[in-house]
Design a protein around this motif. Structure first.
Motif, PDB file in Angstrom:
ATOM      1  N   LEU A  91      -9.007   3.400  -8.379  1.00  0.00           N
ATOM      2  CA  LEU A  91      -7.873   2.539  -8.722  1.00  0.00           C
ATOM      3  C   LEU A  91      -6.972   2.399  -7.509  1.00  0.00           C
ATOM      4  CD1 LEU A  91      -6.998   3.811 -12.268  1.00  0.00           C
ATOM      5  CD2 LEU A  91      -7.594   1.469 -11.654  1.00  0.00           C
ATOM      6  N   HIS A  92      -6.211   1.318  -7.467  1.00  0.00           N
ATOM      7  CA  HIS A  92      -5.246   1.119  -6.390  1.00  0.00           C
ATOM      8  C   HIS A  92      -3.975   0.539  -6.997  1.00  0.00           C
ATOM      9  CE1 HIS A  92      -7.962   1.994  -3.076  1.00  0.00           C
ATOM     10  NE2 HIS A  92      -8.884   1.296  -3.699  1.00  0.00           N
ATOM     11  N   ASP A  93      -2.863   0.616  -6.224  1.00  0.00           N
ATOM     12  CA  ASP A  93      -1.608   0.024  -6.682  1.00  0.00           C
ATOM     13  C   ASP A  93      -1.808  -1.441  -7.071  1.00  0.00           C
ATOM     14  OD1 ASP A  93       0.202   2.290  -6.250  1.00  0.00           O
ATOM     15  OD2 ASP A  93      -0.214   1.991  -4.129  1.00  0.00           O
ATOM     16  N   SER A 104       0.877  -1.173   0.000  1.00  0.00           N
ATOM     17  CA  SER A 104       0.000   0.000   0.000  1.00  0.00           C
ATOM     18  C   SER A 104       0.919   1.229   0.000  1.00  0.00           C
ATOM     19  CB  SER A 104      -0.978  -0.008   1.170  1.00  0.00           C
ATOM     20  OG  SER A 104      -2.127   0.760   0.821  1.00  0.00           O
ATOM     21  N   HIS A 105       0.454   2.349   0.506  1.00  0.00           N
ATOM     22  CA  HIS A 105       1.260   3.567   0.357  1.00  0.00           C
ATOM     23  C   HIS A 105       1.170   4.456   1.589  1.00  0.00           C
ATOM     24  CE1 HIS A 105      -2.423   6.007  -0.429  1.00  0.00           C
ATOM     25  NE2 HIS A 105      -2.873   4.837  -0.846  1.00  0.00           N
ATOM     26  N   LEU A 106       2.311   5.088   1.917  1.00  0.00           N
ATOM     27  CA  LEU A 106       2.318   6.023   3.050  1.00  0.00           C
ATOM     28  C   LEU A 106       1.974   7.444   2.621  1.00  0.00           C
ATOM     29  CD1 LEU A 106       5.405   4.939   5.224  1.00  0.00           C
ATOM     30  CD2 LEU A 106       2.974   4.648   5.745  1.00  0.00           C
ATOM     31  N   LEU A 130      -6.216   6.765   7.361  1.00  0.00           N
ATOM     32  CA  LEU A 130      -6.202   5.339   7.015  1.00  0.00           C
ATOM     33  C   LEU A 130      -5.860   5.048   5.560  1.00  0.00           C
ATOM     34  CD1 LEU A 130      -9.395   4.308   9.005  1.00  0.00           C
ATOM     35  CD2 LEU A 130      -7.017   3.798   9.604  1.00  0.00           C
ATOM     36  N   ASP A 131      -6.207   5.936   4.656  1.00  0.00           N
ATOM     37  CA  ASP A 131      -5.970   5.720   3.230  1.00  0.00           C
ATOM     38  C   ASP A 131      -4.485   5.448   3.001  1.00  0.00           C
ATOM     39  OD1 ASP A 131      -5.656   5.820   0.498  1.00  0.00           O
ATOM     40  OD2 ASP A 131      -6.564   7.799   0.239  1.00  0.00           O
ATOM     41  N   GLY A 132      -4.157   4.233   2.616  1.00  0.00           N
ATOM     42  CA  GLY A 132      -2.768   3.861   2.360  1.00  0.00           C
ATOM     43  C   GLY A 132      -2.050   3.374   3.602  1.00  0.00           C
ATOM     44  N   ALA A 133      -2.068   4.196   4.651  1.00  0.00           N
ATOM     45  CA  ALA A 133      -1.329   3.856   5.872  1.00  0.00           C
ATOM     46  C   ALA A 133      -1.843   2.546   6.485  1.00  0.00           C
ATOM     47  CB  ALA A 133      -1.439   4.993   6.882  1.00  0.00           C
ATOM     48  N   LEU A 193      -4.648  -4.308   1.812  1.00  0.00           N
ATOM     49  CA  LEU A 193      -5.779  -3.898   2.652  1.00  0.00           C
ATOM     50  C   LEU A 193      -5.942  -2.385   2.500  1.00  0.00           C
ATOM     51  CD1 LEU A 193      -7.878  -4.264   4.940  1.00  0.00           C
ATOM     52  CD2 LEU A 193      -5.988  -4.054   6.572  1.00  0.00           C
ATOM     53  N   HIS A 194      -7.176  -1.934   2.286  1.00  0.00           N
ATOM     54  CA  HIS A 194      -7.410  -0.499   2.070  1.00  0.00           C
ATOM     55  C   HIS A 194      -8.773  -0.126   2.635  1.00  0.00           C
ATOM     56  CE1 HIS A 194      -7.233   3.387   0.012  1.00  0.00           C
ATOM     57  NE2 HIS A 194      -5.982   3.123  -0.264  1.00  0.00           N
ATOM     58  N   ILE A 195      -8.921   1.117   3.044  1.00  0.00           N
ATOM     59  CA  ILE A 195     -10.251   1.599   3.428  1.00  0.00           C
ATOM     60  C   ILE A 195     -11.095   1.715   2.158  1.00  0.00           C
ATOM     61  CG2 ILE A 195      -9.445   4.012   3.388  1.00  0.00           C
ATOM     62  CD1 ILE A 195     -11.506   4.539   5.672  1.00  0.00           C
ATOM     63  N   ASP A 202       4.226   7.674  -4.209  1.00  0.00           N
ATOM     64  CA  ASP A 202       3.292   8.541  -4.938  1.00  0.00           C
ATOM     65  C   ASP A 202       2.121   7.775  -5.538  1.00  0.00           C
ATOM     66  OD1 ASP A 202       2.140  10.805  -5.964  1.00  0.00           O
ATOM     67  OD2 ASP A 202       3.814  11.350  -7.276  1.00  0.00           O
ATOM     68  N   GLU A 203       1.359   7.115  -4.687  1.00  0.00           N
ATOM     69  CA  GLU A 203       0.134   6.458  -5.156  1.00  0.00           C
ATOM     70  C   GLU A 203      -0.899   7.510  -5.527  1.00  0.00           C
ATOM     71  OE1 GLU A 203      -3.921   4.767  -4.944  1.00  0.00           O
ATOM     72  OE2 GLU A 203      -3.093   6.361  -3.713  1.00  0.00           O
ATOM     73  N   GLU A 204      -0.977   8.557  -4.730  1.00  0.00           N
ATOM     74  CA  GLU A 204      -2.083   9.510  -4.872  1.00  0.00           C
ATOM     75  C   GLU A 204      -1.977  10.398  -6.106  1.00  0.00           C
ATOM     76  OE1 GLU A 204      -4.669   9.339  -3.209  1.00  0.00           O
ATOM     77  OE2 GLU A 204      -4.259   8.502  -1.239  1.00  0.00           O
ATOM     78  N   GLY A 205      -0.772  10.727  -6.514  1.00  0.00           N
ATOM     79  CA  GLY A 205      -0.624  11.658  -7.635  1.00  0.00           C
ATOM     80  C   GLY A 205      -1.186  13.029  -7.316  1.00  0.00           C
TER      81      GLY A 205
END
Ligand SMILES: [Zn+2]
Length: 409
Positions: free
Chosen positions: A356-358, A74-76, A85-88, A185-187, A117-120
């Protein structure tokens, strides 16, 4: 490490990297670097030093008895004024798995990846790090990108030790991994689990998207002098089409196979209260998990717009803005995810992912599945983003069970 410890870690990270407006872990910036440093401290306590690939993705590895590897990712990074929670959530769940398996050498190798840089959110290109690793990033598409303050992407990357010209070498790192599975795992970031009052969901895949601009052209005319039957009202044709698109979404939604059609923008010309609209432009965004369904939805929408345009004496032209194919997840992993979620929460609703997600970038390369956590009021990318703790603890338990099952399988 317990699920309670994961929540404590998430709160610690939120405190360190948020202000009154929410999380500020914007990719390639100082707060994001601080978040990564903090996470590296947690890894150091496990005796793990992460490796950074050519795209700035951070990989923490726990060697197992074999090189077969289960990746948790996931992504920090966060959007500005983002949620906790998003990513973390996904990265901390990965840390929990590393902690759990450290004392009993796992039969497979475990890797936790924090994608860069997942979020862009800063330069407008989402999934930057994971798409570089997946080989779907064209550097020519992003080399011109500049943030709001005039900083160029190439310079922001360089500040973090990443060269745009060699970013695609991240593929080599990914290719060397003998990947058995990718788990994320993601919200949820939507209202579906909340509407069912379920803590946890099994994600079937990420939606494919067909995004178009439709331009209806009729004839502007005086609103007082032009009788209704003699009008060429471009807005009414667009409005009727928008209603038809809603029917198309209803028609193709069957059971859990939900699809969506959205008209999100409308521009009317000449835009005068006393003029019949001569031109009307609307956007149409269609999403579905099944490529054939998406294709049929698009064909239906085109046909409907032509019929409606003819009925209103106007013309219509379509222009594609963007498109991505659906990325369905691996059926065998969906099954294991279903078992884990059912065992912990009693029921396992399946749902597609609209965002979309990684994970979507990993689909062409290895078996993938995602798990979603309940999202309060469906809100995300804002400081109100939340999963109430009882739902969060259950979801974390279900995710660890998924990891256990996949590692053991
Ligand atoms: Zn995210």
């Amino acid at each position: 490490m317990s699920a309670q410890d994961v929540v404590a870690n998430l709160r610690e990270l939120a405190k360190l990297t948020s202000n009154a407006d929410g999380a500020q872990r914007l990719a390639w910036g100082p707060v994001w670097r601080e978040a990564r440093q903090w996470f590296n401290g947690k890894l150091a306590a496990l005796g793990i030093t992460p490796e950074i690939d050519a795209a700035g993705n951070s990989w923490a590895t726990l060697k197992g008895s074999s090189d077969r590897t289960v990746i948790i990712g996931s992504h920090l990074d966060s959007v500005p004024n983002g949620g906790w929670l998003d990513g973390a959530l996904g990265v901390m769940a990965g840390l929990e798995a590393l902690t759990t398996f450290r004392d009993r050498r796992p039969p497979v190798t475990l890797k936790v990846v924090d994608w860069a840089d997942e979020e862009g959110a800063r330069f407008g290109r989402s999934l930057l790090g994971s798409s570089a690793a997946a080989g779907s990033l064209q550097s020519a598409d992003v080399e011109h990108l500049v943030d709001k303050t005039g900083v160029r992407l190439v310079d922001a990357l360089r500040e973090n030790g990443v060269e745009l010209s060699t970013m695609s070498k991240a593929q080599e790192y990914l290719k060397r991994i003998d990947a058995k599975a990718y788990l994320e795992l993601h919200i949820e970031q939507g209202p579906v689990l909340e509407s069912m009052n379920r803590s946890t969901g099994v994600v079937q895949g990420t939606f494919g998207v067909e995004r178009h601009l439709l331009r209806f052209v009729g004839q502007a005319a005086h609103s007082g002098s032009t009788p209704i039957p003699m009008r060429k009202d471009a807005f009414l044709a667009a409005a009727e089409s928008a209603l038809a698109f809603r029917e198309i979404a209803r028609k193709y939604t069957t059971g859990s196979a939900r699809v969506v059609c959205t008209v999100g923008t409308v521009k009317v010309e000449p835009g005068i209260v006393t003029a019949v609209p001569g031109v009307c432009e609307i956007s149409l965004d269609q999403r579905a998990l099944d490529a054939h369904v998406l294709e049929a939805m698009l064909a239906d929408a085109r046909a409907a717009s032509w019929t409606i345009a003819a009925g209103n004496n106007v013309s219509v032209e379509w222009k594609r803005i963007w498109q991505i194919e659906p990325r369905p997840f691996a059926p065998h992993l969906i099954k294991v995810c279903h078992e884990a979620v059912s065992e912990v929460t009693g029921e396992a609703p399946h749902l597609p992912s609209g965002p979309l997600h990684d994970a979507a970038e990993m689909v062409p390369h290895m078996p993938v599945v995602m798990m979603f956590a309940y999202s309060s009021n469906g809100l995300s990318h804002c400081k109100e983003e939340d999963t109430p703790e009882p739902h969060l603890l259950k979801t974390l338990a279900a995710f660890q069970l998924l990891v256990e099952k996949v590692v053991a399988s």
